[in-house]
Design a protein around this motif. Structure first.
Motif, short mmCIF file in Angstrom:
data_model
loop_
_atom_site.label_atom_id
_atom_site.label_comp_id
_atom_site.label_asym_id
_atom_site.label_seq_id
_atom_site.Cartn_x
_atom_site.Cartn_y
_atom_site.Cartn_z
N ALA A 13 -9.57 34.68 9.80
CA ALA A 13 -8.59 34.10 8.44
C ALA A 13 -9.42 34.16 7.45
CB ALA A 13 -8.38 32.67 9.08
N GLY A 14 -10.47 34.40 6.99
CA GLY A 14 -11.06 34.53 5.82
C GLY A 14 -11.80 33.10 5.31
N ALA A 15 -11.94 32.13 6.13
CA ALA A 15 -12.52 30.82 5.79
C ALA A 15 -13.68 31.11 5.23
CB ALA A 15 -12.51 29.66 6.80
N ASP A 16 -14.04 30.54 4.02
CA ASP A 16 -15.30 30.28 3.34
C ASP A 16 -16.11 29.12 3.33
OD1 ASP A 16 -13.84 29.21 1.46
OD2 ASP A 16 -14.67 30.47 -0.27
N VAL A 17 -15.47 27.95 4.07
CA VAL A 17 -16.08 26.58 4.16
C VAL A 17 -15.53 26.21 5.76
CG1 VAL A 17 -15.91 24.27 3.35
CG2 VAL A 17 -15.87 26.09 1.73
N ALA A 47 -25.80 28.03 14.94
CA ALA A 47 -24.93 29.00 15.93
C ALA A 47 -23.48 29.30 15.14
CB ALA A 47 -24.76 28.44 17.37
N ILE A 48 -22.88 28.21 14.76
CA ILE A 48 -21.70 28.41 13.98
C ILE A 48 -21.66 29.22 12.85
CG2 ILE A 48 -19.81 27.26 12.69
CD1 ILE A 48 -20.57 24.83 14.68
N ALA A 49 -22.87 29.19 11.80
CA ALA A 49 -23.06 29.89 10.71
C ALA A 49 -23.26 31.19 11.13
CB ALA A 49 -24.40 29.23 9.96
N ALA A 50 -24.13 31.52 12.06
CA ALA A 50 -24.42 32.86 12.49
C ALA A 50 -23.07 33.68 13.06
CB ALA A 50 -25.45 32.98 13.83
N PRO A 72 -22.15 35.81 5.93
CA PRO A 72 -23.24 35.23 5.02
C PRO A 72 -22.63 34.39 3.81
CG PRO A 72 -24.07 37.36 5.78
CD PRO A 72 -22.38 37.13 6.30
N GLY A 73 -23.32 33.17 3.68
CA GLY A 73 -22.76 32.31 2.49
C GLY A 73 -21.72 31.25 2.77
#
Length: 261
Positions: free
Chosen positions: A174-178, A192-195, A199-200
């Motif tokens: 969906a393109g979530a950045d937060v 593991a979620i961040a991976a 990135p960012g």
């Protein structure tokens, strides 16, 4: 404990992430952490049950001389926070998913919220999104079984990995950045979620905000303590099992007592 402790209540041991933030900010306070593991997970329980259970636990913690209460469980907050505030006369800090700060941070105007089914179905969560989410796409992703798997199978298990694949992928697509970590268990698997996200991507956890709010409430009520920084842990479930999980998550062996509110 000689000084009056601060009670920290969660369905299980996810709230230990909040307890860590509380201890870091309030090192001279004593804490009593209660894990209601007999009824874990809360995320699939009826709201009426959670409301009644939350009030009962809060009343028993107050009777035990606790001077403040942190409801370190998003699901319990969603179902029972108002009832708990009406039932006991103590300073109370209750968690809720960090939707408001996430909306302030997003550049893509798409945020993801990982939480239990019950949290996302609650009227409290709907009000939060309605109040702050205008013009923002909020991807509310229920994560049934994830909190349970983190406690029972461990953060590095194949079971947890498979659940994260299923629940995080829609946020990436969906393109979530937060991404809001809307359950206190989820910071244990934040890496593991961040991976699984680009990135960012910003991951939001509310432990530090809760600690700041509790500090303000204690100061306002003149309840700052000078305890020894002691921590007691109690559970409605199996103490040995909880002690093993505490050891695995914190890398610290602690005695766990059994307590049925």
């Amino acid at each position: 404990m000689n000084a009056k402790p601060i009670a920290v209540f969660d369905s299980g041991l996810g709230g230990l992430t909040v307890l860590q933030a509380l201890r870091a900010r309030l090192p001279h306070e004593d804490f009593l952490y209660f894990a209601d593991t007999r009824f874990l997970p809360y995320g699939e329980k009826p709201e009426a049950f959670l409301r009644e259970r939350g009030v009962r636990i809060a009343e028993r913690l107050a009777e035990r001389g606790c001077k403040a209460l942190v409801v370190a469980c998003n699901t319990a907050t969603a179902a029972a926070a108002e009832s708990i505030r009406a039932a006991i006369d103590l300073p109370i800090v209750a968690l809720e998913p960090g939707v408001k700060p996430a909306i302030a941070l997003t550049q893509s105007r798409v945020i993801g919220v990982l939480a239990t089914t019950r949290t996302l179905q609650s009227e409290r969560f709907r009000r939060l999104v309605d109040a702050h989410g205008q013009g923002i796409q909020v991807i509310a992703q229920p994560c049934p079984g994830l909190a349970d798997a983190i406690e029972e199978a461990g953060t590095e298990s194949a079971t947890v990995a498979a659940l994260l694949d299923a629940y995080v992928t829609p946020l990436r697509v969906a393109g979530a950045d937060v991404v809001v970590l809307g359950c206190t268990h989820y910071p244990w698997v934040a890496e593991a979620i961040a991976a699984r996200m680009p990135p960012g991507t910003c991951l939001l956890d509310t432990g530090e905000a809760v600690a700041r709010q509790l500090e303000r409430l204690l100061a306002g009520a003149g309840l700052q303590g000078q305890g020894g920084g002691q921590v007691r842990i109690a559970t409605s479930g199996a103490p040995q099992q909880v002690a093993a999980t505490v050891d695995r998550l914190l890398g610290q062996k602690m005695q766990v007592e059994h307590w049925e509110p």
